[in-house]
Design an enzyme around this catalytic site. Structure first.
Site, PDB file in Angstrom:
ATOM      1  N   GLY A 452       0.858  -1.180   0.000  1.00  0.00           N
ATOM      2  CA  GLY A 452       0.000   0.000   0.000  1.00  0.00           C
ATOM      3  C   GLY A 452       0.889   1.223   0.000  1.00  0.00           C
ATOM      4  CD  GLU A 453       0.208   7.352  -0.256  1.00  0.00           C
ATOM      5  OE1 GLU A 453      -0.928   7.283   0.243  1.00  0.00           O
ATOM      6  OE2 GLU A 453       0.816   8.417  -0.410  1.00  0.00           O
ATOM      7  CE  LYS A 475      -5.298  -1.215   2.754  1.00  0.00           C
ATOM      8  NZ  LYS A 475      -5.835  -0.056   2.079  1.00  0.00           N
ATOM      9  CG  ASP A 568      -9.120   6.014  -7.375  1.00  0.00           C
ATOM     10  OD1 ASP A 568      -9.175   5.879  -8.615  1.00  0.00           O
ATOM     11  OD2 ASP A 568      -8.095   5.796  -6.719  1.00  0.00           O
TER      12      ASP A 568
END
Ligand code: AMP
Length: 805
Positions: A452-453, A475, A568
């Site tokens: 993930g970012e 996450k 998105d």
């Protein structure tokens, strides 16, 4: 003189190349490449540039430069540098000066030059060089670039100065300050005490050449009666004592004292209350008095109250939470009423009502007692009394306002709404309001499944007290995060935690009290939908695909009902589990778009996944559930095309242009006509004409209930002819032979069959239909798809992509 007002001479030297970005804003590049000719002296002069008061300016150049060694025969004359000059002037008149009046800033060489090979690979090595000039003494200057025989493309020239930005330190405001002329100079700047503060010792700070404030000296202090809070002397202290007054089964009356330190005149109070443990649904009353009655409450229920005061300086902090309970329902009130008591009560009420109304008219006010009576009676026979009571209270305090909120939105009956975590002053409060804190010891991390970012995404197991252990996705927030990254990371949990729907990824909780910070969600065995479909190309029945789409639409209906706009929506942001249930994921604040590799910057500064986004959202950032519907149409196309990239390799710019001109994606292969029609409906230019998510769900339900309606496919030949309208035949471009094309798509085994059956040229291949393929013996559905898709892709590229509407 070019578009920019720059001057190039001699005429065959620097050349301006004009292009446009994805929003048709012009982009300028200057190029020169006279590497084979002797004695080059090509000048490019900028227009006048104001220095806006700065005495030291910086010039950042971005350029590409060709490697002379890679030029056959050019070695003798070719150069690998160019020169940059400046000339100071107070106005634009000083332009006609001689070359030798320019002052040289530097000779610029490239760190990276490019060769013929790089050109073939389309790799352009962009160099960035920064130089500074100072002290400047006039109002502005010109820059000049002199080429003496190099091969250069000057892509960007950025001229800037540095400043220390306006800031408040020690209760003193320091203004925007342009840095000094010298690279080691510290400018001493005096500060001005903010409102309601006075000088203690004269406040000063130093502005460094790099634009940073250093060494604060002195300070201001809040005036008597004001206290310092968040760099202001601006707000009342919290209300500290709140007392309950009259309590009925439907109402609670409160009174309180003015804050200990009002720090100004109290203009009004804001009273927030909600049923205990139901904080997302709250009511706010504004009142000028220090008493209120909260009515319309549930009997026998605990309510939490918080009060804050407002002065001209703004709101103070909320008081601590005060909890009070309404009276329980009496047996008589809850039992069935017989006819006789109703009549008796009605008569009584009539009399009381008359008394209350007369009371009003005479005194102009309604006592608490009257309201209490009225509201307790209304349940029996006189609903209109509620209004009377409300009216009387309004008379008592004409400024009192009451608003019901759910998740920060004014509440409409029966509708839950989404609250933007940004509306919380303290993001930690938001995350704990919507997400459960999980102890790290309850989580077992097993393996890394994605990136993930903010850090790795892992799979693992969660064991909560009294529950069986179950699989989860975890996450993590990587170490060394900034406060903003932590906030953005947990922002996703604050959003996800508000949703509860089988087609929305479910949040289990967060770990914030230990490190690493984690977000724990349900585990989706098959990962993201786009990758899953690509891996399983051609493997599902139409009904299975429609089932996936139905799930996504249902999740989106839920989100749009909640007032949440996703922005998105794309197959890469849908997760799919082992039962092929699709769930919408990837909720974020602004970062949603920042961490999406598909998102491109627009000239307006936003970052948008162009291929998935409705035109009005690209052009003027009008993101709504209707723009989510457009994106949903693209997701439909991705699903029916097994994860194909929308608009294939067209550039973002071409996509915007084509969509704007009315072109739309062609139907995927073997796509039921009803589904393609639905896609086209989602891509209506007028956003009000697009279907709503509830209509999409109903339509898909209908198709699933009646599978024969999915049998009519989009006519392959009409699709092909549509694509070929007024355009040159396939094959004139990329592939020289049928064999080369089939090899390129790993279908070389069919070359002979194609040749034997008369499909020996690309022009002939252009006419191939699915039926033809079957006749030729291409029976594997996956292979049929590959060939038809490739054919379609080539045609699409040739006709600038899409089906005209
Ligand atoms: P994200 O940061 O949400 O885009 O997640 C990165 C990748 O991790 C996704 O593309 C998925 O492959 C994977 N992933 C994220 N969440 C889950 C989940 N709940 N279950 C399984 N895989 C996930």
């Amino acid at each position: 003189m070019g578009d920019l007002g720059w001057i190039a001479y001699p005429k065959n030297g620097w050349e301006e190349i004009g292009e446009v970005d994805e929003n048709y804003a012009p982009i300028h590049t200057y190029q020169v490449c006279k590497v084979m000719e002797q004695n080059q002296n090509n000048w490019l002069l900028t227009s006048w540039i104001s220095n806006e008061g700065a005495s030291r300016i910086f010039i950042e150049l971005k350029f590409t430069l060709r490697d002379c060694n890679s030029l056959p025969g050019g070695l003798g004359t070719c150069k690998e540098t160019f020169n940059m000059y400046y000339f100071e002037s107070d106005d634009e008149d000083g332009r006609n000066i001689k070359e030798n009046q320019y002052i040289k800033i530097d000779t610029i060489a490239a760190d990276e030059s490019f060769t013929e090979l790089d050109l073939g690979d389309r790799v352009m090595k962009l160099n960035t060089e920064v130089r500074d000039v100072g002290p400047l003494t006039k109002k502005g200057f010109y820059l000049a670039f002199q080429d003496v025989g190099a091969c250069i493309a000057l892509v960007s020239v950025r001229v800037y100065y540095k400043k220390c930005p306006s800031v408040i330190r020690n209760l003193a405001r320091f203004p925007d300050t342009i840095t000094g002329a010298d690279s080691s100079q510290l400018l001493e700047v005096s500060g001005i005490c903010i409102n309601h503060s006075v000088t203690d010792e004269a406040p000063k700070m130093h502005c460094s050449a790099e634009g940073e404030w250093l060494v604060p000296i002195g300070k201001c202090l809040c005036k008597a009666g004001y206290e310092e809070k968040n760099n202001t002397c601006q707000a009342p202290s919290p209300v500290s004592s709140v007392k309950k007054g009259k309590i009925t089964k439907n109402s609670i009356s409160l009174s309180w004292q003015e804050p200990d330190r009002p720090n100004g005149i109290i203009l009004e109070y804001e009273i927030k209350y909600f049923e205990k443990d139901q904080e997302t649904s709250y009511t706010i009353i504004k009142s000028k008095e220090t008493t209120i009655t909260a009515d319309g409450l549930k009997p026998g229920s605990a309510y939490v109250f918080q009060i804050r005061a407002r002065t001209a300086a703004g709101y103070g902090g909320f008081s601590r939470r005060f909890e009070f309970e309404t009276s329980p329902v009496s047996v008589a009130a809850s039992s069935d009423q017989s006819q006789i008591p109703i009549i008796v009560v009605s008569v009584t009420v009539g009399v009381i009502l008359l008394a209350v109304v007369i009371g009003f008219l005479l005194s102009g006010s309604c006592c608490d007692h009257g309201c209490g009576w009225a509201s307790s009676l209304r349940a029996v026979a006189y609903p209109s009394l509620t209004w009377r009571c409300g009216y009387s209270k309004a008379k008592q305090d004409p400024e009192e306002e009451k608003m019901h909120f759910h998740n920060g939105h004014i509440k409409l009956p029966g509708v839950r709404t989404y609250i933007d975590p940004h509306t919380y002053e303290d993001p930690n409060q938001a995350v704990h309001e919507f997400a459960k804190e999980i102890e790290a010891s309850c989580i077992t991390i097993e393996r890394v499944i994605g990136a993930g970012e903010f850090g790795e995404v892992c799979s693992g197991r969660l064991k909560l007290q009294g529950k069986r252990e179950f699989p989860v996705a975890i996450k993590t927030l990587k170490v060394g995060y900034t406060e903003k990254q932590r906030r953005d990371f947990l922002g996703e949990a604050s959003i996800m935690g508000q949703f509860d729907h089988p087609n929305i990824i479910h949040l289990e909780g967060v770990v914030t009290k230990s490190k690493p910070v984690m977000i724990v969600t349900e585990y989706m065995e098959n990962g993201s939908l786009d990758t899953f479909l690509k891996k399983n190309d051609g493997q599902f029945t139409v009904i299975q695909l429609v089932g996936m789409l139905r799930g996504i639409a249902s999740g989106m209906k839920y989100l749009s009902d909640m007032g949440y706009v996703h922005r998105d929506l794309a197959a890469r942001n849908i997760l799919i589990n082992s039962n092929l249930v699709c769930k919408v994921s990837d909720f974020g604040l602004s970062r949603v778009l920042e961490d999406d590799p598909e998102a491109a910057y627009t000239t307006r500064g936003g970052k948008i996944p162009i291929r998935w986004t409705a035109p009005e959202a690209i052009s003027f950032r009008k993101f709504t559930s209707a723009s989510d519907v457009w994106s949903y149409g693209i997701v439909m196309w991705e699903v029916m095309f097994y994860g194909e990239r929308p608009y294939w390799e067209m550039t973002n710019q071409d996509v915007i242009k084509a969509v704007e001109e009315g072109y739309r994606l062609p139907s995927p292969m073997d796509c039921p006509a009803a589904l393609y029609q639905l896609m086209l409906d989602c891509w209506q230019k007028d956003r009000n004409s697009r279907p709503k998510f509830d209509e999409i769900v109903s339509m898909l339900d209908k198709l699933i209930r009646n599978p024969s309606s999915l049998k009519t496919l989009v006519n392959a030949s009409s699709r092909v002819s549509n694509l070929l309208v007024e355009h040159s035949p396939v094959g004139s471009g990329a592939y020289r032979s049928v064999g080369e094309w089939l090899e390129a798509i790993k279908m070389g085994r069919y070359t002979e069959i194609f040749m034997e059956n008369g499909y020996s040229s690309m022009d002939a291949v252009a006419q191939v239909t699915l039926e033809d393929l079957r006749r030729l013996g291409v029976t594997l559905v996956g292979h049929q798809k590959k060939i038809m898709n490739s054919l379609q892709e080539m045609k699409v590229q040739l006709v600038n992509g899409m089906v005209p509407l």
